[in-house]
Design a protein around this motif. Structure first.
Motif, PDB file in Angstrom:
ATOM      1  N   GLU A 109       0.846  -1.188   0.000  1.00  0.00           N
ATOM      2  CA  GLU A 109       0.000   0.000   0.000  1.00  0.00           C
ATOM      3  C   GLU A 109       0.888   1.246   0.000  1.00  0.00           C
ATOM      4  OE1 GLU A 109      -3.463   0.771   2.951  1.00  0.00           O
ATOM      5  OE2 GLU A 109      -1.729   1.861   3.734  1.00  0.00           O
ATOM      6  N   TYR A 133       2.839  -4.727   4.382  1.00  0.00           N
ATOM      7  CA  TYR A 133       2.261  -5.091   5.671  1.00  0.00           C
ATOM      8  C   TYR A 133       2.036  -6.601   5.727  1.00  0.00           C
ATOM      9  CZ  TYR A 133       0.887  -0.139   5.675  1.00  0.00           C
ATOM     10  OH  TYR A 133       0.874   1.230   5.605  1.00  0.00           O
ATOM     11  N   LEU A 160      -4.740  -5.111   9.409  1.00  0.00           N
ATOM     12  CA  LEU A 160      -4.764  -3.899   8.578  1.00  0.00           C
ATOM     13  C   LEU A 160      -6.195  -3.386   8.489  1.00  0.00           C
ATOM     14  CD1 LEU A 160      -3.135  -2.032   6.641  1.00  0.00           C
ATOM     15  CD2 LEU A 160      -3.829  -3.561   4.785  1.00  0.00           C
ATOM     16  N   ARG A 179      -6.906   3.637   5.020  1.00  0.00           N
ATOM     17  CA  ARG A 179      -5.928   3.747   3.924  1.00  0.00           C
ATOM     18  C   ARG A 179      -5.507   5.199   3.690  1.00  0.00           C
ATOM     19  NH1 ARG A 179      -8.962   1.877   0.485  1.00  0.00           N
ATOM     20  NH2 ARG A 179      -8.266  -0.298   0.448  1.00  0.00           N
ATOM     21  N   ARG A 181      -3.547   6.765   6.554  1.00  0.00           N
ATOM     22  CA  ARG A 181      -2.131   6.394   6.527  1.00  0.00           C
ATOM     23  C   ARG A 181      -1.383   7.174   5.441  1.00  0.00           C
ATOM     24  NH1 ARG A 181      -4.583   1.330   7.740  1.00  0.00           N
ATOM     25  NH2 ARG A 181      -4.766   0.819   5.526  1.00  0.00           N
ATOM     26  N   THR A 220      -1.232  -2.820  14.781  1.00  0.00           N
ATOM     27  CA  THR A 220      -0.035  -3.475  14.237  1.00  0.00           C
ATOM     28  C   THR A 220       0.971  -2.478  13.663  1.00  0.00           C
ATOM     29  OG1 THR A 220      -1.140  -3.813  12.110  1.00  0.00           O
ATOM     30  CG2 THR A 220      -1.292  -5.593  13.732  1.00  0.00           C
ATOM     31  N   THR A 277       0.773  -0.016  11.460  1.00  0.00           N
ATOM     32  CA  THR A 277       0.792   0.294  10.023  1.00  0.00           C
ATOM     33  C   THR A 277       0.963   1.794   9.775  1.00  0.00           C
ATOM     34  OG1 THR A 277      -1.634   0.296  10.070  1.00  0.00           O
ATOM     35  CG2 THR A 277      -0.544  -1.726   9.347  1.00  0.00           C
ATOM     36  N   VAL A 337       4.569   2.667  10.089  1.00  0.00           N
ATOM     37  CA  VAL A 337       5.338   2.311   8.889  1.00  0.00           C
ATOM     38  C   VAL A 337       5.267   3.442   7.871  1.00  0.00           C
ATOM     39  CG1 VAL A 337       5.447   0.752   6.906  1.00  0.00           C
ATOM     40  CG2 VAL A 337       5.098  -0.189   9.196  1.00  0.00           C
ATOM     41  N   GLN A 338       4.059   3.984   7.661  1.00  0.00           N
ATOM     42  CA  GLN A 338       3.909   5.069   6.686  1.00  0.00           C
ATOM     43  C   GLN A 338       4.632   6.331   7.152  1.00  0.00           C
ATOM     44  OE1 GLN A 338       3.102   4.852   3.787  1.00  0.00           O
ATOM     45  NE2 GLN A 338       1.418   3.423   3.403  1.00  0.00           N
ATOM     46  N   GLY A 381       3.868  -5.164  14.825  1.00  0.00           N
ATOM     47  CA  GLY A 381       4.359  -3.888  14.318  1.00  0.00           C
ATOM     48  C   GLY A 381       5.849  -3.930  14.020  1.00  0.00           C
ATOM     49  N   ASN A 412       6.347  -5.618  10.807  1.00  0.00           N
ATOM     50  CA  ASN A 412       6.060  -4.731   9.678  1.00  0.00           C
ATOM     51  C   ASN A 412       7.243  -3.814   9.382  1.00  0.00           C
ATOM     52  OD1 ASN A 412       3.496  -5.621   8.929  1.00  0.00           O
ATOM     53  ND2 ASN A 412       2.462  -4.349  10.462  1.00  0.00           N
TER      54      ASN A 412
END
Length: 704
Positions: free
Chosen positions: A507, A512, A524, A529, A532, A551, A553, A556-557, A579, A582
């Motif tokens: 994504e 992920y 997720l 979406r 993030r 988790t 996400t 991560v972004q 997490g 990821n």
């Protein structure tokens, strides 16, 4: 002598017939047991020959009006224990039953033990020893309604264990139950006809069938019976009994066919058949029962212990299996007789074949039913013309799936999106959400209103699963089915399966790990979406905090967006570790990127420093034992902002989100805190969630 033969629920009548055929006089029959009379040689023959009993006990005494410790002791003390034990024999007592004075079975067992020891002490001035694990002789005391029965374990435990099982698959069937199913299937009336097990697992049904057809006594391979350790055991007489039983064997030409989709389990079946000495009589092959092909030109009997939840991936696979078998039986197995064991009558109905008879059994703790069917010409013709769906209206669901996918096609291609929501209760009667994860699908069934009939709801779900697989060309084993309901306490963190089938999705440049089978949520949140994406686009050189991080996400972004520092906080150890995985997936390493397993509310109370971008996505409600207090997002959001404001930098942004339907921001109190909120809910809904504008609420909160 009087004996009692123990067995499982549903097998009592078959066991009684077997005992009668072997020459015993049948007495009282009750749940899980049959009383019979027999001389010792016949009792030994029964131990060698029985396929339906799990244990044989010999009665040595009985008495009414046993009410207390004294009664118990006196009955046991004055038995002729010298017939069954010697001073050098180890023994154990198993006691069952209670009353108001004999409340503890362990204590009652000790009373009988003391009586036995005192018997030998008085006669021989020595005593036998107790060995609870490996006793040479076991005494069983059964107490019910002030009546005590004393037994000697004559066979020893495990009569159903034939000794050939080298390995087994999940949810194996006990050998004595397998024998009962073979008996009820009708195949023994003509063993020259084919016997086919399309879900043979480790081969127990077919191995038992071979032994029964050839009249092989299962006890001949047993190392030792309990009666061989009794003082009055006659070795030469027993050898005559063994020879008599052995001479009854009559090898026949058999046509036994086993099939299973799991090659590893099939290898176990072959090893088991080899250990039983019947491997030359059974043909094993790998195959999918959902797509059965003909196995014989001559009609015969299909007998199988059909898979249920413990033996397969989940609901979608099972529904696909039963539907597929029903179609194949009607197409390829005309004139065959079917005998299919199942723990779920709703699944059995998916075969869409009219049942002939049904027999109730217990497979361990699981209630099961053996349904028999006769696929005569009338049955096949009528069934062939029946629809594959429970409701014709279900085609509207399939059409909506197709329409929605077409509507999202350009957006998916333009943004390279492979994880998205395809359907969300668009048709009220088909109250589910369908999410796509690469080449997999997740069906979330929303809890139906109380006024909706449960059977109707279940049948609609069956159609939904079938049509999702067919319309989207997704195999059933790649479809997860879950029920959406309000989660309480720690249940939001608990597993619902143990398949450990994770995959990687992409994504906006991030990867992920997701798991669609083992948890209620997949790892997720698809509706976040665009949230993030916002974080990625606005995290550069920012100090980022992710609270209730799940988790990780969003973290991560933030890392991909170039955040200066990242702090990720969640109460669940599972999700914190997820997490970290990821981050590893995306090759993210930075000493300023930190993870904390903690109650977020307590963590906030003690937090120090400042953050430029905070993502705050709390649960709607939580009363988890691991949280300091119960939390309600509507009631407590201002208090939450007040605490969070202390660590929000002067020009910082708090991205607040929640999924409480009807949530109302208390803007007056928010302004009193010196904060202001901009509602961006509409902007954070991607095209796949436009149909459900209440999926979440989002605000950007800044200082005034």
């Amino acid at each position: 002598m009087q004996f009692i033969a123990l067995t499982s629920i549903g097998i009592e009548n078959i066991l009684a017939d077997e005992l009668k055929q072997l020459g015993a006089q049948i007495g009282k029959q009750s749940v899980g047991s049959v009383v019979f009379e027999a001389e010792l040689p016949l009792a030994q023959k029964i131990c060698l020959s029985t396929r339906f009993a799990t244990r044989i006990l010999m009665k040595i005494a009985e008495k009414e009006n046993v009410k207390n410790k004294t009664d118990l002791y006196n009955l046991a003390r004055y038995q002729a224990w010298g017939e069954w034990l010697t001073p050098k024999t180890t023994f154990a007592v198993d006691f069952s039953g209670t009353n108001t004075e004999l409340k503890n079975t362990q204590f009652s067992g000790l009373v009988i033990k003391d009586a036995i020891v005192d018997y030998f002490q008085d006669l021989y001035e020595t005593r036998p020893d107790v060995d609870k694990q490996n006793a040479q002789v076991r005494i069983a005391a059964r107490y019910h309604q002030n009546k005590l029965d004393l037994y000697i374990d004559y066979s020893g435990t495990g009569l159903s264990q034939r000794g050939y099982r080298q390995g087994q698959g999940r949810a194996p069937i006990k050998e004595h139950l397998a024998a009962a199913l073979i008996h009820r299937s009708g195949w023994l009336k003509d063993v020259s006809q084919p016997l086919f097990d399309p879900c043979c697992g480790s081969g127990t049904l077919l191995i038992e069938a071979a032994g029964m057809a050839n009249n092989q006594a299962p006890g001949l391979k047993k190392e030792q019976f309990a009666f061989e350790r009794l003082p009055n055991f006659n070795e030469s007489q027993y050898q005559e009994v063994r020879e008599e039983v052995s001479d009854l064997q009559s090898p026949k030409k058999l046509y036994l066919i086993g099939q299973d989709i799991d090659g590893f389990v099939l290898s176990k079946a072959q090893n088991n058949a080899r250990a039983a000495g019947v491997d030359q009589l059974i043909k094993f092959s790998k195959g999918d029962a959902a797509n059965l092909k003909p196995v014989s030109k001559r009609a015969g009997v299909v007998l199988s212990n059909l898979p249920y939840g413990e033996r397969m991936g989940g609901t979608a696979e099972l529904i696909n299996l039963y539907r597929g078998m029903g179609v194949a039986f009607k197409k390829h197995y005309a004139d065959w007789h079917l005998a299919l064991l199942s723990s779920d009558e709703a699944l059995s109905k998916l075969l869409k074949i009219v049942r002939h008879k049904r027999y109730k059994f217990k497979n361990g703790p699981i209630d099961c039913v053996l349904n028999t069917y006769i696929l005569d010409e009338k049955q096949v013709v009528e069934s062939t013309h029946s629809t594959e769906l429970n409701y014709e209206d279900s085609t509207a669901f399939a059409n909506r799936l197709k329409k929605n996918k077409q509507g999202l096609k350009n957006w998916l291609k333009q943004h390279g999106i492979t994880t998205y929501r395809l359907y969300d209760a668009d048709i009220p009667q088909y109250n589910v959400a369908v999410d796509i994860y690469n080449d997999h699908a997740v069906i979330y069934e929303y809890a139906a209103p109380k006024e909706v009939d449960e059977q109707v709801s279940n049948k609609r779900l069956q159609d939904i699963i079938y049509l999702t697989s067919k319309q989207l060309d997704i195999p059933a084993e790649k479809i997860a089915v879950k029920v959406r309901k309000k989660q309480k306490g720690d249940s939001q963190y608990s597993t619902i399966s143990q398949q450990d089938q994770s995959m990687v999705v992409a994504e906006y440049g991030a990867k992920y790990k997701v798991n669609i089978f083992d948890y209620l949520d997949t790892g997720l949140f698809l509706d976040h979406r665009l949230a993030r994406q916002y974080i990625q686009q606005n995290a550069h050189d920012k100090r980022f905090l992710n609270l209730f991080a799940y988790t990780g996400t969003a973290s991560v972004q933030a890392a991909i967006g170039g955040a200066k520092s990242i702090t990720t906080v969640d109460m669940s150890k599972t999700y914190i570790n997820w997490g970290k995985e990821n981050f590893e997936l995306n090759n993210i390493q930075n000493p300023r990127y930190r993870f904390f397993q903690a109650d977020c509310l307590a963590w906030l109370d003690n937090a120090q420093g400042e953050y430029d971008l905070i993502f705050l996505d709390p649960p709607t409600f939580s009363n988890s034992k691991r949280m300091t207090d119960a939390f309600d997002v509507q009631r407590d959001h201002i208090k939450l902002f007040e605490t969070t404001k202390k660590i929000l930098s002067e020009n910082g942004v708090l991205f607040f989100s929640n999924n409480k339907r009807g949530f109302k921001m208390d803007e007056e109190k928010l302004n009193e805190l010196g904060l202001q909120a901009k509602n961006i809910s509409e902007k954070t809904l991607s095209p796949d969630f436009k149909r459900n504008k209440h999926i979440h609420n989002s605000w950007l909160i800044t200082r005034v």
